[in-house]
Design a protein around this motif. Sequence first.
Motif, mmCIF file in Angstrom:
data_model
loop_
_atom_site.group_PDB
_atom_site.id
_atom_site.type_symbol
_atom_site.label_atom_id
_atom_site.label_comp_id
_atom_site.label_asym_id
_atom_site.label_seq_id
_atom_site.Cartn_x
_atom_site.Cartn_y
_atom_site.Cartn_z
ATOM 1 N N LEU A 108 -6.553 8.916 9.953
ATOM 2 C CA LEU A 108 -6.638 10.151 9.175
ATOM 3 C C LEU A 108 -5.503 10.244 8.146
ATOM 4 C CD1 LEU A 108 -7.719 12.695 11.938
ATOM 5 C CD2 LEU A 108 -9.137 11.626 10.172
ATOM 6 N N LEU A 109 -4.359 9.653 8.460
ATOM 7 C CA LEU A 109 -3.261 9.623 7.492
ATOM 8 C C LEU A 109 -3.663 8.843 6.241
ATOM 9 C CD1 LEU A 109 -0.232 10.318 6.950
ATOM 10 C CD2 LEU A 109 0.301 8.092 7.968
ATOM 11 N N GLN A 110 -4.540 7.885 6.428
ATOM 12 C CA GLN A 110 -4.991 7.083 5.284
ATOM 13 C C GLN A 110 -5.759 7.928 4.262
ATOM 14 O OE1 GLN A 110 -7.148 3.843 7.047
ATOM 15 N NE2 GLN A 110 -5.309 2.955 7.942
ATOM 16 N N LEU A 111 -6.295 9.061 4.687
ATOM 17 C CA LEU A 111 -6.986 9.956 3.752
ATOM 18 C C LEU A 111 -6.019 10.541 2.718
ATOM 19 C CD1 LEU A 111 -9.380 11.886 6.168
ATOM 20 C CD2 LEU A 111 -10.044 10.316 4.336
ATOM 21 N N THR A 112 -4.749 10.603 3.055
ATOM 22 C CA THR A 112 -3.778 11.197 2.138
ATOM 23 C C THR A 112 -3.353 10.244 1.022
ATOM 24 O OG1 THR A 112 -1.860 10.474 3.429
ATOM 25 C CG2 THR A 112 -2.831 12.616 4.014
ATOM 26 N N GLY A 113 -3.537 8.951 1.241
ATOM 27 C CA GLY A 113 -3.117 7.973 0.247
ATOM 28 C C GLY A 113 -1.671 7.532 0.388
ATOM 29 N N MET A 114 -0.918 8.180 1.271
ATOM 30 C CA MET A 114 0.490 7.808 1.450
ATOM 31 C C MET A 114 0.651 6.386 2.000
ATOM 32 S SD MET A 114 2.482 11.286 2.576
ATOM 33 C CE MET A 114 1.485 11.662 3.996
ATOM 34 N N PRO A 115 -0.158 5.950 2.967
ATOM 35 C CA PRO A 115 0.015 4.568 3.448
ATOM 36 C C PRO A 115 -0.158 3.531 2.340
ATOM 37 C CG PRO A 115 -1.280 5.785 5.025
ATOM 38 C CD PRO A 115 -1.111 6.667 3.814
ATOM 39 N N GLN A 116 -1.025 3.804 1.363
ATOM 40 C CA GLN A 116 -1.180 2.871 0.238
ATOM 41 C C GLN A 116 0.095 2.799 -0.594
ATOM 42 O OE1 GLN A 116 -4.625 4.497 -1.676
ATOM 43 N NE2 GLN A 116 -6.002 3.026 -0.699
ATOM 44 N N GLN A 117 0.700 3.950 -0.849
ATOM 45 C CA GLN A 117 1.947 3.980 -1.615
ATOM 46 C C GLN A 117 3.066 3.281 -0.848
ATOM 47 O OE1 GLN A 117 2.584 8.129 -2.207
ATOM 48 N NE2 GLN A 117 0.966 8.338 -3.748
ATOM 49 N N TRP A 118 3.176 3.569 0.439
ATOM 50 C CA TRP A 118 4.220 2.952 1.255
ATOM 51 C C TRP A 118 3.976 1.449 1.383
ATOM 52 C CZ3 TRP A 118 3.521 7.109 5.597
ATOM 53 C CH2 TRP A 118 4.031 8.322 5.154
ATOM 54 N N GLY A 119 2.709 1.055 1.495
ATOM 55 C CA GLY A 119 2.372 -0.360 1.593
ATOM 56 C C GLY A 119 2.669 -1.107 0.308
ATOM 57 N N ALA A 120 2.549 -0.424 -0.826
ATOM 58 C CA ALA A 120 2.894 -1.059 -2.101
ATOM 59 C C ALA A 120 4.399 -1.288 -2.188
ATOM 60 C CB ALA A 120 2.425 -0.189 -3.266
ATOM 61 N N ALA A 121 5.174 -0.367 -1.619
ATOM 62 C CA ALA A 121 6.627 -0.512 -1.641
ATOM 63 C C ALA A 121 7.097 -1.584 -0.647
ATOM 64 C CB ALA A 121 7.288 0.823 -1.312
ATOM 65 N N TRP A 122 6.429 -1.673 0.508
ATOM 66 C CA TRP A 122 6.812 -2.654 1.532
ATOM 67 C C TRP A 122 5.536 -3.179 2.187
ATOM 68 C CZ3 TRP A 122 8.289 -2.374 7.142
ATOM 69 C CH2 TRP A 122 9.025 -3.495 7.529
ATOM 70 N N PRO A 123 5.022 -4.315 1.755
ATOM 71 C CA PRO A 123 3.720 -4.824 2.195
ATOM 72 C C PRO A 123 3.499 -4.957 3.710
ATOM 73 C CG PRO A 123 4.442 -6.019 0.270
ATOM 74 C CD PRO A 123 5.584 -5.140 0.688
ATOM 75 N N PRO A 124 4.503 -5.321 4.537
ATOM 76 C CA PRO A 124 4.225 -5.395 5.980
ATOM 77 C C PRO A 124 3.794 -4.062 6.597
ATOM 78 C CG PRO A 124 6.233 -6.591 5.485
ATOM 79 C CD PRO A 124 5.830 -5.869 4.232
ATOM 80 N N LEU A 125 4.124 -2.959 5.921
ATOM 81 C CA LEU A 125 3.733 -1.649 6.423
ATOM 82 C C LEU A 125 2.217 -1.466 6.402
ATOM 83 C CD1 LEU A 125 5.234 0.704 7.608
ATOM 84 C CD2 LEU A 125 5.343 1.741 5.369
ATOM 85 N N ARG A 126 1.528 -2.221 5.564
ATOM 86 C CA ARG A 126 0.058 -2.155 5.529
ATOM 87 C C ARG A 126 -0.542 -2.588 6.859
ATOM 88 N NH1 ARG A 126 -0.937 -4.888 -0.267
ATOM 89 N NH2 ARG A 126 -0.327 -3.107 -1.512
ATOM 90 N N LEU A 127 0.132 -3.515 7.544
ATOM 91 C CA LEU A 127 -0.370 -3.969 8.843
ATOM 92 C C LEU A 127 -0.291 -2.875 9.900
ATOM 93 C CD1 LEU A 127 1.222 -7.521 8.949
ATOM 94 C CD2 LEU A 127 -1.158 -6.938 8.454
ATOM 95 N N VAL A 128 0.659 -1.975 9.756
ATOM 96 C CA VAL A 128 0.841 -0.902 10.736
ATOM 97 C C VAL A 128 0.029 0.334 10.364
ATOM 98 C CG1 VAL A 128 2.535 0.616 11.832
ATOM 99 C CG2 VAL A 128 3.144 -1.742 11.306
ATOM 100 N N LEU A 129 0.032 0.696 9.090
ATOM 101 C CA LEU A 129 -0.605 1.950 8.676
ATOM 102 C C LEU A 129 -1.938 1.765 7.957
ATOM 103 C CD1 LEU A 129 2.523 3.910 7.410
ATOM 104 C CD2 LEU A 129 1.382 4.073 9.629
ATOM 105 N N GLY A 130 -2.331 0.540 7.686
ATOM 106 C CA GLY A 130 -3.601 0.319 6.995
ATOM 107 C C GLY A 130 -3.495 0.666 5.529
ATOM 108 N N SER A 131 -4.657 0.633 4.873
ATOM 109 C CA SER A 131 -4.623 0.899 3.433
ATOM 110 C C SER A 131 -5.679 1.898 2.985
ATOM 111 C CB SER A 131 -4.811 -0.409 2.659
ATOM 112 O OG SER A 131 -6.019 -1.019 3.050
#
Length: 192
Positions: A108-131
């Motif tokens: 549900l956090l992925q609906l906010t778009g924040m994980p995409q922004q955080w994943g762009a700043a630090w790519p390994p975070l995409r594995l934890v929070l998705g995109s």
Amino acid sequence: MAARAALIRQSGGPRQAALTRQAALTRQAALTRQGARQRRAVAAVVLVLVVAAGLVVHEALPGSTLTDIAGDALYTVAVYLGVILLWPRGRPLVIGGVAALWCIAVELLQLTGMPQQWGAAWPPLRLVLGSGFDARDLVVSAGASAACVAIDAVIARRGSRRAARSLRAVMRGAAARRRRRRGAPGLVRRST
């Protein structure tokens, strides 16, 4: 109540029964601590294997619906095992609920778009929070969590049977020692 009265009769009085119960609880606590350590160690080993499998699915296999489902299921299993590492004495149903809620919250956090922004700043975070949000991931997370609960419950049931047998053996040994000390009928006392 009848079991307590029988324990008092067998043990030689209420004080001795209380001591016997305390010894049984102490032994049970030791078995629980040992079981928690063992459960945590097994969970750590399996977590390493699950993370490795998840990385293989993510990096080596071509992107498809099947690999997406497998990755989401492995993510849920990893979260379940992580909760066991933090709370090894937890009941499987509660641990499964925590894992499912975590996975649903991340989705549900992925609906906010924040994980995409955080994943762009630090790519390994995409594995934890998705995109990106996918409703199918909610179903996969719930199903994988239910499978983890079922497997863990079977394993826990087997372990608790083993611990109960060990506890009964300790209790039988303590009762036999008390009978020998009292010179219970049917037992020959050794003279020294």
